[in-house]
Design a protein around this motif. Sequence first.
Motif, mmCIF file in Angstrom:
data_model
loop_
_atom_site.group_PDB
_atom_site.id
_atom_site.type_symbol
_atom_site.label_atom_id
_atom_site.label_comp_id
_atom_site.label_asym_id
_atom_site.label_seq_id
_atom_site.Cartn_x
_atom_site.Cartn_y
_atom_site.Cartn_z
ATOM 1 N N GLU A 1 -4.235 1.590 -12.138
ATOM 2 C CA GLU A 1 -5.423 1.530 -11.296
ATOM 3 C C GLU A 1 -6.151 0.195 -11.481
ATOM 4 N N ASP A 2 -6.240 -0.254 -12.722
ATOM 5 C CA ASP A 2 -6.901 -1.543 -12.984
ATOM 6 C C ASP A 2 -6.141 -2.681 -12.309
ATOM 7 N N ARG A 3 -4.828 -2.648 -12.404
ATOM 8 C CA ARG A 3 -4.031 -3.685 -11.767
ATOM 9 C C ARG A 3 -4.143 -3.602 -10.236
ATOM 10 N N ASP A 4 -4.203 -2.376 -9.731
ATOM 11 C CA ASP A 4 -4.358 -2.191 -8.290
ATOM 12 C C ASP A 4 -5.685 -2.796 -7.807
ATOM 13 N N GLU A 5 -6.747 -2.602 -8.589
ATOM 14 C CA GLU A 5 -8.038 -3.168 -8.217
ATOM 15 C C GLU A 5 -7.995 -4.692 -8.216
ATOM 16 N N SER A 6 -7.335 -5.263 -9.228
ATOM 17 C CA SER A 6 -7.219 -6.726 -9.278
ATOM 18 C C SER A 6 -6.411 -7.244 -8.089
ATOM 19 N N LEU A 7 -5.342 -6.527 -7.754
ATOM 20 C CA LEU A 7 -4.524 -6.939 -6.613
ATOM 21 C C LEU A 7 -5.311 -6.829 -5.315
ATOM 22 N N ARG A 8 -6.089 -5.768 -5.174
ATOM 23 C CA ARG A 8 -6.882 -5.584 -3.962
ATOM 24 C C ARG A 8 -7.903 -6.713 -3.806
ATOM 25 N N LYS A 9 -8.552 -7.095 -4.912
ATOM 26 C CA LYS A 9 -9.527 -8.177 -4.832
ATOM 27 C C LYS A 9 -8.850 -9.501 -4.479
ATOM 28 N N ALA A 10 -7.658 -9.726 -5.044
ATOM 29 C CA ALA A 10 -6.942 -10.962 -4.722
ATOM 30 C C ALA A 10 -6.580 -11.006 -3.242
ATOM 31 N N HIS A 11 -6.131 -9.880 -2.714
ATOM 32 C CA HIS A 11 -5.798 -9.835 -1.285
ATOM 33 C C HIS A 11 -7.040 -9.973 -0.410
ATOM 34 N N THR A 12 -8.177 -9.481 -0.904
ATOM 35 C CA THR A 12 -9.417 -9.631 -0.154
ATOM 36 C C THR A 12 -9.739 -11.097 0.066
ATOM 37 N N ALA B 1 -23.609 -17.362 19.957
ATOM 38 C CA ALA B 1 -23.724 -17.128 18.514
ATOM 39 C C ALA B 1 -23.122 -15.765 18.206
ATOM 40 N N VAL B 2 -22.652 -15.591 16.960
ATOM 41 C CA VAL B 2 -21.948 -14.358 16.603
ATOM 42 C C VAL B 2 -22.294 -13.942 15.182
ATOM 43 N N HIS B 3 -22.299 -12.632 14.953
ATOM 44 C CA HIS B 3 -22.383 -12.040 13.611
ATOM 45 C C HIS B 3 -21.189 -11.108 13.441
ATOM 46 N N TYR B 4 -20.508 -11.207 12.292
ATOM 47 C CA TYR B 4 -19.426 -10.278 11.967
ATOM 48 C C TYR B 4 -19.710 -9.679 10.601
ATOM 49 N N GLY B 5 -19.599 -8.363 10.483
ATOM 50 C CA GLY B 5 -19.779 -7.702 9.202
ATOM 51 C C GLY B 5 -18.819 -6.539 9.062
ATOM 52 N N PRO B 6 -17.989 -6.509 7.985
ATOM 53 C CA PRO B 6 -17.102 -5.358 7.757
ATOM 54 C C PRO B 6 -17.905 -4.152 7.292
ATOM 55 N N SER B 7 -17.358 -2.960 7.495
ATOM 56 C CA SER B 7 -18.050 -1.739 7.076
ATOM 57 C C SER B 7 -18.204 -1.670 5.565
ATOM 58 N N ASP B 8 -17.230 -2.181 4.850
ATOM 59 C CA ASP B 8 -17.256 -2.185 3.384
ATOM 60 C C ASP B 8 -17.170 -3.636 2.921
ATOM 61 N N PRO B 9 -18.155 -4.137 2.166
ATOM 62 C CA PRO B 9 -18.103 -5.540 1.724
ATOM 63 C C PRO B 9 -16.839 -5.886 0.954
ATOM 64 N N ASP B 10 -16.219 -4.874 0.320
ATOM 65 C CA ASP B 10 -14.993 -5.136 -0.430
ATOM 66 C C ASP B 10 -13.736 -4.931 0.406
ATOM 67 N N SER B 11 -13.901 -4.508 1.658
ATOM 68 C CA SER B 11 -12.735 -4.292 2.513
ATOM 69 C C SER B 11 -12.269 -5.617 3.096
ATOM 70 N N PRO B 12 -10.983 -5.931 2.973
ATOM 71 C CA PRO B 12 -10.532 -7.244 3.437
ATOM 72 C C PRO B 12 -10.475 -7.392 4.941
ATOM 73 N N THR B 13 -10.299 -6.289 5.679
ATOM 74 C CA THR B 13 -10.098 -6.419 7.116
ATOM 75 C C THR B 13 -10.772 -5.281 7.849
ATOM 76 N N THR C 1 0.830 -1.206 0.000
ATOM 77 C CA THR C 1 0.000 0.000 0.000
ATOM 78 C C THR C 1 0.868 1.261 0.000
ATOM 79 N N LYS C 2 1.926 1.255 0.804
ATOM 80 C CA LYS C 2 2.823 2.416 0.849
ATOM 81 C C LYS C 2 3.500 2.625 -0.499
ATOM 82 N N ASP C 3 3.973 1.526 -1.115
ATOM 83 C CA ASP C 3 4.631 1.643 -2.421
ATOM 84 C C ASP C 3 3.666 2.183 -3.473
ATOM 85 N N GLN C 4 2.424 1.685 -3.441
ATOM 86 C CA GLN C 4 1.454 2.150 -4.417
ATOM 87 C C GLN C 4 1.127 3.621 -4.221
#
Length: 401
Positions: free
Chosen positions: A150-161, A184-196, A125-128
Motif C-alpha cells: 500500500e505504501d509503495r502504491d501511494e508513492s507510485l500514485r503520487k509519481a504518476h500524478t 479565460a479559464v479555470h480547471y479544477g479536479p474533483s480530488d486534488p490528489d487525482s491525476p486526471t 491499476t488492473k494489476d494492482q
Amino acid sequence: MIHPDLGGLRLRLREACASAGVPAEQRARLVLAMTLLVESSAEADRAPELSTSASKGRLSVTLRLSRPVSQRQRNALPLLPDPGDSGTLTWHITTSTEAMLVPPDEESATREEMLALVARTDAITKDQRELKHELAETNSGVLAMYVELEDRDESLRKAHTVIFRELEDALRPPPPRVDAFELAVHYGPSDPDSPTGGDLYDWFVLPDGNVHITLVDAVGHGVTSTRHALTVTHAIRTLALEGHPFRDLIAHTARTLATIEPGLMATVLLARLDPATGQVTFANGSHPRPVLVTTGGEPELLVAPTAGRGIGFPAPGSHSLVHRTLADGDLLVIYTDGLVESRKDFVEGEGRLLAAARRNAGRPTAQIPDLLTAEMHDIVLHADDTVVIAIRYRQPPRRGA
C-alpha cells in the motif's frame, strides 16, 4: 520559465525515438525528463546540447547542461538516466525493430504520449487490483507485506500524478489570440490528489477567422474518463477543421466514435464566435446551459428550442442551435456541471450561478472563472471536476473611426 530551445530539442528527441522505434510510453517519460531538466536551466549562459545514437536494439540519448545534476535530482526524473552528478545525463533505451511515425506537431505528440501513459496506468491499476485480491485471500501472515505494498502504491500514485499534471497542462491549450474576445479559464479536479478527470476543453481559430470552443464532460472518473474526453475533443477538432457543418458536429462525432469507443458517454457544448460581428452560436449535447450577462440587462440561461443529446446518449446531436449577437462588454460563461452541483441541487445551483455572474460581471475577464468557482464552491456536498470559461466581447473599432 520556458527555454527558447526547448521546442526544437523536443522535436529532435521525438524524431530520434520514432526512428529507433521507441514506444510512446518510454518516449513520453524521456521527453518529460528532458523538459524538466532544460526548464530548470533556462537562465544558464550556455544552451543545453542534445545528442543521440542508435545501435541495434538500443537508443542512447545524451543531454549536456551547464550545471551539475545531483543523483538525488536524477532519481526524481520520470525516466532515470545513468548514475552520476555531472551536467551530462545519458539514457540507454531498448528499442523495437520497426521505426515509428513521427507525430505531425507538438500537440499531437503530447496527445499520443498522454494516451500511452493512460493505457499504461490502466494496466498498472488492473494489476494492482488483482494483486490486492490475491493478498486478501491469503492468511494473516502476509499483512506486513500488504501494508508495504500500500505504501509503495501511494508513492507510485503520487509519481504518476506529477507526470499526468505536466501532460494535462500541455493538453490544456492557452486561449487563442483574438482581439475581439477576452478568454479565460479555470480547471479544477474533483480530488486534488487525482491525476486526471473527464472535464476538458479545446479552443482554436478556424481558417475563416472564427473561434471554435469545445467543452466536454466525459462520464466516469480517472484516466478512462480522461481518455474519453481527449478522444472527443480531438475528433471534434478534426471534423471542424475539415469544414463539417457546425450543427452536425456532435452527431457526426457520436457516429464516428460509436464503433471505436462503444462505452463512451459525454456531454458536449460547442461555441462558434465571430470576431467581426460578435455573433455567437451554441450547439448543446446534454450539457449545462451557457450564461449570458449583457451590459444593460439581467443574466440569463441560453436555452435551445429543442434539447440536444450528448455522445453515447440515444439520438445524439444538437437538434437546434442558439444564436446571439453580443454587444461591446457582454459576458458569456460556459462550464461543466461540477460548478453548479456542489450542493447536490442542479436547479438551485443554476440560480446561484446567475446571481454570482451578475455580481462579478464587472470584474476583469481573467479573474471571473476563479471568482465564480470560489463563490459557487463555498459549500461542497458533492465534489466533481469543474471547468469554467469566461468569454467577453470587445467590439472592434470601426474602420476610419
